[in-house]
Write a protein that holds these residues in place. Structure first.
Motif, mmCIF file in Angstrom:
data_model
loop_
_atom_site.group_PDB
_atom_site.id
_atom_site.type_symbol
_atom_site.label_atom_id
_atom_site.label_comp_id
_atom_site.label_asym_id
_atom_site.label_seq_id
_atom_site.Cartn_x
_atom_site.Cartn_y
_atom_site.Cartn_z
ATOM 1 N N LYS A 1 1.014 -1.180 -0.089
ATOM 2 C CA LYS A 1 -0.080 0.087 0.117
ATOM 3 C C LYS A 1 0.827 1.324 -0.153
ATOM 4 O O LYS A 1 0.681 2.302 -0.669
ATOM 5 C CB LYS A 1 -1.000 -0.079 1.342
ATOM 6 N N TYR B 1 3.654 5.659 -5.422
ATOM 7 C CA TYR B 1 3.873 5.495 -6.790
ATOM 8 C C TYR B 1 2.648 6.542 -7.442
ATOM 9 O O TYR B 1 2.907 7.342 -8.591
ATOM 10 C CB TYR B 1 3.010 4.211 -7.405
ATOM 11 N N ILE B 2 1.396 6.804 -6.637
ATOM 12 C CA ILE B 2 0.485 7.758 -7.071
ATOM 13 C C ILE B 2 1.093 9.084 -7.200
ATOM 14 O O ILE B 2 0.530 9.928 -7.895
ATOM 15 C CB ILE B 2 -0.919 7.319 -6.341
ATOM 16 N N ILE B 3 1.621 9.616 -6.045
ATOM 17 C CA ILE B 3 2.047 10.928 -5.927
ATOM 18 C C ILE B 3 3.450 11.264 -6.957
ATOM 19 O O ILE B 3 3.144 12.231 -7.501
ATOM 20 C CB ILE B 3 2.630 11.105 -4.489
ATOM 21 N N TYR C 1 3.434 9.647 -9.838
ATOM 22 C CA TYR C 1 2.517 9.650 -11.018
ATOM 23 C C TYR C 1 2.066 10.915 -11.519
ATOM 24 O O TYR C 1 2.264 11.342 -12.634
ATOM 25 C CB TYR C 1 1.659 8.471 -11.066
ATOM 26 N N ARG C 2 1.619 11.398 -10.483
ATOM 27 C CA ARG C 2 0.740 12.762 -10.737
ATOM 28 C C ARG C 2 1.925 13.969 -11.078
ATOM 29 O O ARG C 2 1.904 14.637 -12.157
ATOM 30 C CB ARG C 2 0.130 13.434 -9.557
ATOM 31 N N LEU D 1 3.294 13.160 -14.565
ATOM 32 C CA LEU D 1 2.253 13.356 -15.507
ATOM 33 C C LEU D 1 2.228 14.992 -15.729
ATOM 34 O O LEU D 1 2.194 15.461 -16.948
ATOM 35 C CB LEU D 1 0.882 12.940 -15.036
ATOM 36 N N ILE D 2 2.142 15.563 -14.737
ATOM 37 C CA ILE D 2 2.214 17.250 -14.792
ATOM 38 C C ILE D 2 3.589 17.769 -15.710
ATOM 39 O O ILE D 2 3.286 18.593 -16.718
ATOM 40 C CB ILE D 2 2.259 17.951 -13.627
ATOM 41 N N GLU E 1 -6.586 18.493 -0.825
ATOM 42 C CA GLU E 1 -7.251 17.182 -1.636
ATOM 43 C C GLU E 1 -6.164 15.898 -0.895
ATOM 44 O O GLU E 1 -6.701 14.929 -0.735
ATOM 45 C CB GLU E 1 -7.324 17.233 -2.752
ATOM 46 N N ILE E 2 -4.822 16.095 -1.132
ATOM 47 C CA ILE E 2 -4.000 15.100 -0.731
ATOM 48 C C ILE E 2 -3.893 15.001 0.667
ATOM 49 O O ILE E 2 -3.888 13.869 1.072
ATOM 50 C CB ILE E 2 -2.615 15.520 -1.435
ATOM 51 N N LEU E 3 -3.805 16.010 1.627
ATOM 52 C CA LEU E 3 -3.637 16.122 2.864
ATOM 53 C C LEU E 3 -4.866 15.355 3.615
ATOM 54 O O LEU E 3 -4.822 14.611 4.731
ATOM 55 C CB LEU E 3 -3.437 17.434 3.598
ATOM 56 N N SER F 1 -6.505 12.947 2.354
ATOM 57 C CA SER F 1 -6.702 11.449 2.122
ATOM 58 C C SER F 1 -6.149 10.570 3.105
ATOM 59 O O SER F 1 -5.246 11.039 3.647
ATOM 60 C CB SER F 1 -6.153 11.187 0.554
ATOM 61 N N PRO F 2 -6.376 9.306 3.253
ATOM 62 C CA PRO F 2 -5.838 8.747 4.207
ATOM 63 C C PRO F 2 -4.463 8.187 4.087
ATOM 64 O O PRO F 2 -4.119 7.010 3.862
ATOM 65 C CB PRO F 2 -6.846 7.510 4.577
ATOM 66 N N ILE F 3 -3.623 9.028 3.516
ATOM 67 C CA ILE F 3 -2.067 8.730 3.221
ATOM 68 C C ILE F 3 -1.250 9.197 4.230
ATOM 69 O O ILE F 3 -1.521 10.358 4.458
ATOM 70 C CB ILE F 3 -1.526 8.529 1.771
ATOM 71 N N ARG G 1 1.830 11.530 5.497
ATOM 72 C CA ARG G 1 2.538 12.760 5.140
ATOM 73 C C ARG G 1 4.057 12.512 4.484
ATOM 74 O O ARG G 1 4.536 13.124 3.474
ATOM 75 C CB ARG G 1 2.515 13.801 6.071
#
Lengths: 354, 262
Positions: B3, B9-11, B13-14, B17-18, B92-94, B96-98, B100
């Protein structure tokens, strides 16, 4: 191992059966020397639409920020879906979906990419994500535009996309901070239609803040917030009953004299001077109007009869109109140039949240 | 564990991508260093012919320009965190349940990746500059590039994690980048500089980074003794210093970010 996961499942089940999904007790928040929240307590039941109504600076956003774990209260406790927002913030965050007051989307990315990132952040399985994305985008009429960059979207479309995004991880509670601010009436109505559909479909609890009184009428229950304190909490009908049945506003050339005369002639009806108008509460407004005209000697400039609205409730409770002024508290104080903040790293005296 | 990697990965990836979406930034980030190399480098080369230096000026200049441009790229990529804060996306990121810490690591790795892409593209012009680079050296160079860009990205995050305005970030990053660049030995060999300057430069992580790049990239084209004249630290020291720097700056940027509000 098996019993452990069963236990976890059971706990989850218990969390889902909690009747009061939000519980707030004696919440206080101080910003420097202003009391933004001054002992707020309320609770929200599962499946209801709960509205937080108040003028700018009453503390609505502060409450939302505390409930969604973005900021910490100075004292008091808050539970979201049964989780303490400080000690179990991660679990609390998983149970909520949020639409902030300002539009928060990644403009460089397409609608779909925005949703994908969000779903991944919340750990939604890919298959679930694909299904929900389709369902929600179709519901909010954005399915055809999913490949477009968000920067090409109109304000209403962005709001709808935010709504979809907040729901893609199937939250227990949806927080909407002024969901319709800055939108035209048609879009506003549409957003409300979605909110109603959502509640019917998914048993989502909706917690929203608003300063539009007409919108607050749509809520199941409303808490009226003023100067950081809850001044009334009930359903819209009961709140309106507090005011009385009909209200007559009238303006005369000599309000003081009119008030005295009225007081002598109809002692059982309360009269009050608000601004430049006199307000009377009566039971049969339409029949009372002609009597009132005849019984007062100062020349009447204007006259208005209306059924009580939430505006009147607010007026009754706080003694002023909701739009009258921004009473003091700035929700967020931004520094223009914050080089100094770099150095504050070294002083650990500043207390911040996790 | 799985997880956590997914979060990273998702952070990441963004960020990537940008970067790739922003074609203008993408091209200018490569175009500028090449311009400096081709025009500025060729111009300076006429002032310092091989007969004086004993080596081609471009050979000296290339690792420096490479090191500087990836550093600037890595630092400026971390501006996204200020951007996210100013336009609210950070919220929005903060919420979310991930964790810091993983947000920060993802951001650092994202910025590192943008710098790595730039590094590969700049390295690809190397055959036209008269520097020999085989596949093994290329991989080694990429490792050094990774070390430098990671450190600079983490430094960028460290600077950015408390700032709320983009303007403040560009000012702060320039205050940091300019002295680091001048004291890095990218434009002139520090070995001949006055001692007070060397003393300051010894505290500049970038001077170790650029030395490491010289050691690796030029090892196929120049003798060891020749490289020694244009560097001031041995390769092993450079790598060690950078590893320690990266470790520390990651720790500090996570710490400062955890303390920031939003």
């Amino acid at each position: 191992m098996c019993s452990l996961s069963e236990k976890a499942e059971q706990i989850k089940e218990n969390q889902n059966n909690i009747l009061e999904v939000i519980q707030v007790e004696n919440l206080k928040k101080r910003y420097k020397n202003i009391n933004a929240l001054d002992g707020v307590s309320f609770s929200v039941k599962r499946g209801e639409i709960f509205g937080l109504l108040g003028p700018n600076g009453a503390g609505k956003t502060t409450i939302i920020n505390i409930l969604c774990t973005l900021s910490q209260s100075s004292s008091g406790v808050a539970y979201v879906n049964g989780y303490n927002v400080y000690s179990q913030s991660s679990s609390a965050r998983k149970s909520i979906g949020l639409v902030f007051q300002e539009t928060i989307l990644d403009n460089h990315l397409t609608a779909e990419e925005n949703l994908y990132l969000h779903a991944m952040l919340y750990g939604v399985p890919l298959k679930e994500y694909t299904r929900r994305k389709r369902e929600l985008l179709k519901l909010c009429e954005l399915w055809d535009k999913r490949k477009m960059k968000v920067e090409t979207f109109s304000g209403g479309m962005k709001r709808r996309l935010e709504l979809v995004r907040a729901l893609i991880h199937w939250p227990q509670i949806l927080f909407l901070d002024e969901p319709t601010i800055g939108l035209d009436p048609q879009t506003r109505k549409k957003i409300w239609d979605y909110i109603f559909t959502l509640r019917k479909k998914g048993n989502v609890t909706i917690f929203l803040t608003t300063q539009y009184l007409s919108e607050a009428e749509n809520c199941d229950r409303i808490a009226i917030l003023d100067h950081g304190a809850v001044v009334a909490i009930d359903n819209p009908e009961n709140l309106k009953k507090m005011v009385g049945e009909d209200i007559i506003f009238f303006k005369t050339e000599n309000n003081q004299l009119a008030e005295e005369e009225f007081h002598k002639k109809f002692p059982k009806y309360p009269i009050k001077l608000i601004g430049k108008e006199l307000r009377v509460k009566v039971s049969n407004g339409d029949k009372f109007l002609p009597i009132l005209v005849k019984s007062i000697s100062p020349h009447i400039v204007s006259m208005e009869l209306r059924r009580p609205t939430l505006e009147d409730v607010f007026l009754e409770i706080t003694g002023r109109k909701i739009r009258e002024n921004n009473n003091g508290i700035e929700e967020e104080i931004e520094e223009k140039f914050d080089l100094s903040s770099l150095f504050s790293f070294f002083s650990s005296s500043k207390k911040n949240n996790e | 564990m799985n997880k956590k990697i997914k979060t990273l990965y998702i952070i990441w990836y963004r960020e990537v991508l940008i970067y790739l979406r922003n074609t203008v930034k993408f091209f200018t980030s490569i175009f500028l260093p090449i311009l400096i190399l081709v025009f500025f480098g060729t111009g300076l080369k006429t002032m310092f012919p091989i007969s004086i230096l004993g080596y081609d000026f471009v050979q000296f200049f290339f690792p420096g320009v490479l090191g500087l441009s990836i550093s600037i790229m890595a630092i400026s990529s971390t501006m996204s965190i200020v951007w996210d804060r100013e336009f609210g996306f950070l919220k929005e990121i903060l919420v979310s349940p991930i964790s810091r810490s993983y947000i920060i690591l993802g951001k650092i790795l994202g910025a590192t990746t943008t710098a790595l892409i730039q590094g590969i593209l700049i390295l690809s012009i190397i055959p036209y500059l008269g520097i020999n680079l085989n596949a093994f050296l290329f991989m080694k160079a990429m490792l050094v590039i990774f070390l430098i860009s990671y450190g600079m990205a983490a430094l960028g995050i460290f600077l950015a994690s408390r700032l709320k305005k983009m303007e403040s970030f560009s000012i702060v990053s320039q205050i940091i980048i300019a002295p680091m660049a001048f004291l890095s030995g990218a434009f002139f060999p520090l070995s001949n500089a006055p001692s007070w300057m060397i003393k300051i430069a010894n505290y500049n992580p970038l001077s170790y980074g650029i030395d490491a790049l010289r050691w690796v990239i030029l090892s196929g084209s120049l003798e060891k003794s020749e490289i020694l004249t244009i560097t001031s630290h041995p390769l092993l020291l450079c790598i060690t210093v950078f590893l320690v720097f990266n470790f520390l700056i990651t720790f500090f940027s996570i710490r400062i970010f955890n303390k920031s509000i939003y």
